[in-house]
Design an enzyme around this catalytic site. Structure first.
Site, PDB file in Angstrom:
ATOM      1  CB  SER A   1      -0.927  -0.001   1.224  1.00 29.49           C
ATOM      2  OG  SER A   1      -1.886  -1.029   1.124  1.00 29.49           O
TER       3      SER A   1
ATOM      4  CD  GLN B   1      -2.316  10.831  -4.983  1.00 25.41           C
ATOM      5  OE1 GLN B   1      -2.870  11.806  -4.476  1.00 25.41           O
ATOM      6  NE2 GLN B   1      -2.796  10.216  -6.055  1.00 25.41           N
TER       7      GLN B   1
ATOM      8  N   GLY C   1       3.034  12.468   1.353  1.00 23.01           N
ATOM      9  CA  GLY C   1       4.411  12.505   1.833  1.00 23.01           C
ATOM     10  C   GLY C   1       4.547  11.902   3.208  1.00 23.01           C
TER      11      GLY C   1
ATOM     12  CD  GLU D   1       0.024  15.996   3.088  1.00 22.29           C
ATOM     13  OE1 GLU D   1      -0.506  15.203   3.885  1.00 22.29           O
ATOM     14  OE2 GLU D   1       0.714  15.625   2.131  1.00 22.29           O
TER      15      GLU D   1
ATOM     16  NE  ARG E   1      -5.741  13.345   5.119  1.00 23.23           N
ATOM     17  CZ  ARG E   1      -4.830  12.457   4.749  1.00 23.23           C
ATOM     18  NH1 ARG E   1      -4.939  11.206   5.152  1.00 23.23           N
ATOM     19  NH2 ARG E   1      -3.820  12.813   3.979  1.00 23.23           N
TER      20      ARG E   1
ATOM     21  CG  HIS F   1      -7.182   7.688   2.919  1.00 22.00           C
ATOM     22  ND1 HIS F   1      -6.581   7.298   1.735  1.00 22.00           N
ATOM     23  CD2 HIS F   1      -6.268   8.442   3.582  1.00 22.00           C
ATOM     24  CE1 HIS F   1      -5.355   7.808   1.694  1.00 22.00           C
ATOM     25  NE2 HIS F   1      -5.137   8.483   2.803  1.00 22.00           N
TER      26      HIS F   1
ATOM     27  NE  ARG G   1      -3.689   8.551   8.057  1.00 23.18           N
ATOM     28  CZ  ARG G   1      -3.192   8.916   6.870  1.00 23.18           C
ATOM     29  NH1 ARG G   1      -1.895   9.075   6.718  1.00 23.18           N
ATOM     30  NH2 ARG G   1      -3.994   9.125   5.861  1.00 23.18           N
TER      31      ARG G   1
ATOM     32  CG  LEU H   1       4.109   7.051   4.128  1.00 21.83           C
ATOM     33  CD1 LEU H   1       4.600   7.990   3.031  1.00 21.83           C
ATOM     34  CD2 LEU H   1       4.246   5.608   3.685  1.00 21.83           C
TER      35      LEU H   1
END
Length: 562
Positions: free
Chosen positions: A54, A59, A61, A127, A296, A357, A392, A398
């Protein structure tokens, strides 16, 4: 010990390793590299090809306090705000303090991030939820692909056994209940075929997410919750599965589109794109101090509410003011995806809607990735370390995979234990649902447990899921063993846990939005929900008294050298 397992043939072959890692994203490959470097025999099992984890779909970062003026303390503060009172602060502190050096080690491994042409410094962007520019990216919007490339190359060059095209079925355990390896099915390619086993002293779940439990998701087709389902059948605790993050801006492909949908990265909003309705009104203004860059869950809810208010099937992301050059240089992947579907973001707004997501919950672990089953570790999206809480923070995933993978490797190397001989599970195989039930499960979850939920919608979803399960448990109705039936059965178990937890949490918090319970309740619900699978296959749901994540299991005994 639990005797629950999938219905499957007995293993017809086996291989041995010190540690078996399930998954080939940033979490799994980092564990494998660190263990191999320490001289530990490593086997990596992956469901497709090694580079199909995954991670390569990410996209935006990777977030870390690398920029001038930024600090781990500021990163911690943003993460705690996004997590809405349910983050384990010690886990977050571990993430943000160890994160910068972990990213530097990733760069040393070969990952090439975008840099300033004049200074050579890593370029950083913002972000949602971040008050600083701290998102490192590669190839504009292809960060995950670059990280995956670097780690795959490193693993292929290391002394690591790789088993591709393999679906892991169940945990092998010894007479004391300790992990002793896994059973798996190799899907007709490679040096093995059919059901076999990898016997190992330690098992690391790095299987990624469960987005395929919903009709529309950004997750690849392989993200069927296999790691969570395996852990549940093995007797491990799962925590906070009700907190599924829906990405606000996923390319809308029409009312009948199902499966993996193209993501329009949050970084597009980070660079100044606006969310608008069909009339061109920026509806995020006044919703939050960060407007389009709010966390989000807030953006996803605002889009969903606006869709309900206007009767629209989607909203729009307007970045026409970027111009052709910026689109081509900063977001080439997204530009190509949009154009492939007949949309040109250079000249027109992009239709977007929320889609499943990321799972903030998962298999409960301590700060070294240990689960409640001795010898079983979990890392990455399959795990619940306490870092994400109820929602999150963008691009923390990541980093979490990277940091906690290194911690797991250190724990495995420093404290490996040798299990006894694997013993057969003490019960019949769990009946399998039919492959076509996958679509039924996805539609039930999309209707009843999506962005907006209620007691009524969740109760209806639970009933429909029980009907699917009951049909499989009827004599003679279990599906034939095979990859599609195993995946559908895993999805059903994960869906049942998610719905049970969402019904139990009678409040709105983070990515869990109850229309019938619209207020946040810190007095009664600032705690975690834990779920285990009973021997009779019913779910046991309990709550913790606080938000703390105590060590999930005692350290393993040192391996005997006798």
């Amino acid at each position: 010990m639990t005797g629950i397992r999938l219905t499957a043939p007995r293993p017809g072959w086996s291989v041995d390793a010190d540690v078996v890692v399930i998954g080939s994203g940033v979490a799994g490959l980092t564990v494998a590299l660190r263990c191999a470097a320490a001289g530990v025999r490593v086997a990596v099992v992956t469901k497709a090809r090694l580079d199909d984890g995954s991670t390569r779909w990410a996209q935006g970062g990777i977030a870390a306090a690398l920029g001038e003026g930024d600090t781990p303390a500021q990163h911690l503060a943003d993460t705690l705000v996004a997590g809405v009172g349910l983050c384990d602060e010690e886990a977050v502190r571990t993430l943000v303090t160890e994160g910068p050096d972990a990213v530097r080690r990733l760069i040393a491994t070969g990952a090439r991030f975008d840099t300033d042409a004049a200074t050579g410094e890593v370029l950083l962007t913002r972000e949602g939820g971040h008050h600083r520019r701290r998102i490192a990216h590669a190839g504009g919007d292809a960060t995950g692909a670059e990280i995956s490339r670097a780690l795959v190359e490193a693993v292929r060059a290391a002394d690591v056994r790789i088993i591709e095209h393999a679906l892991v079925l169940d945990l092998l355990k010894d007479a004391d209940g300790r992990a002793a390896g896994v059973s798996l099915h190799v899907m007709g390619e490679g040096q093995h075929d059919g059901v076999g086993a990898v016997r190992a002293c330690s098992v690391v779940l790095a299987t990624g997410g469960m987005g395929q439990v919903f009709s529309a998701t950004t997750n690849p087709a392989v993200s069927t919750g296999d790691g969570v389902a395996l852990a549940l059948r093995a007797g491990a605790e799962v925590s906070d599965l009700e907190f599924v993050q829906f990405h606000p801006t996923v390319l809308w492909l029409g009312p009948d589109a199902e499966g993996q949908q193209p993501l329009v990265s949050e970084a597009v909003r980070g660079e100044g794109a606006h969310l608008v309705d069909a009339d061109g009104t920026r509806f995020m203004l006044g919703q939050h101090e960060l407007a389009e860059l709010a966390p989000r869950d807030i953006v996803a809810k605002a889009i969903t509410r606006r869709m309900q208010e206007t009767g629209a099937e989607h909203m729009y992301l307007d970045a026409r003011h970027f111009g052709a050059t910026m689109w081509a240089e900063r977001f080439p992947t997204i530009l190509a995806a949009c154009r492939a579907h007949g949309i040109d973001p250079v000249t027109e707004p992009v239709p977007v809607a929320p889609a499943a997501h990321y799972a903030s919950g998962g298999v409960r672990t301590d700060l070294h990735g240990r689960t409640t089953v001795p010898g079983l570790y979990a890392c990455g999206e399959v795990a619940c370390t306490g870092v994400h809480g109820a929602n999150r923070l963008a691009s923390n995933s990541l980093l979490e995979g990277l940091v906690f993978a290194e911690r797991i490797a250190a724990a495995v190397v420093a404290d490996p234990a040798a299990p006894g001989e694997p013993v057969p599970a003490d019960g019949p195989g769990d009946p399998l649902v039919a492959p076509e039930d996958r679509h039924t499960i996805q539609r039930v979850m999309a209707r009843g447990a999506g962005v907006l939920r209620s007691a009524d919608s969740l109760t209806e979803a639970a009933g429909r899921l029980d009907a699917v399960r009951s049909a499989a448990h009827t004599d003679g109705k279990s599906a034939e063993p095979g990859t599609e039936a195993w995946e559908a059965t895993n999805l059903l178990l994960v869906a049942r846990v998610l719905v049970a937890a969402a019904l139990r949490r009678e409040e709105t918090r983070g990515s869990h939005w109850r229309e019938d319970r619209p207020d946040r309740d810190d007095e009664g619900w600032r705690r975690h929900l834990l779920v285990t699978l009973r021997p009779d296959r019913t779910l046991a749901v309990s709550t913790t008294e606080t938000t703390a994540f105590p060590p999930a299991s005692p350290p393993s005994a040192p391996r005997s050298t006798a």
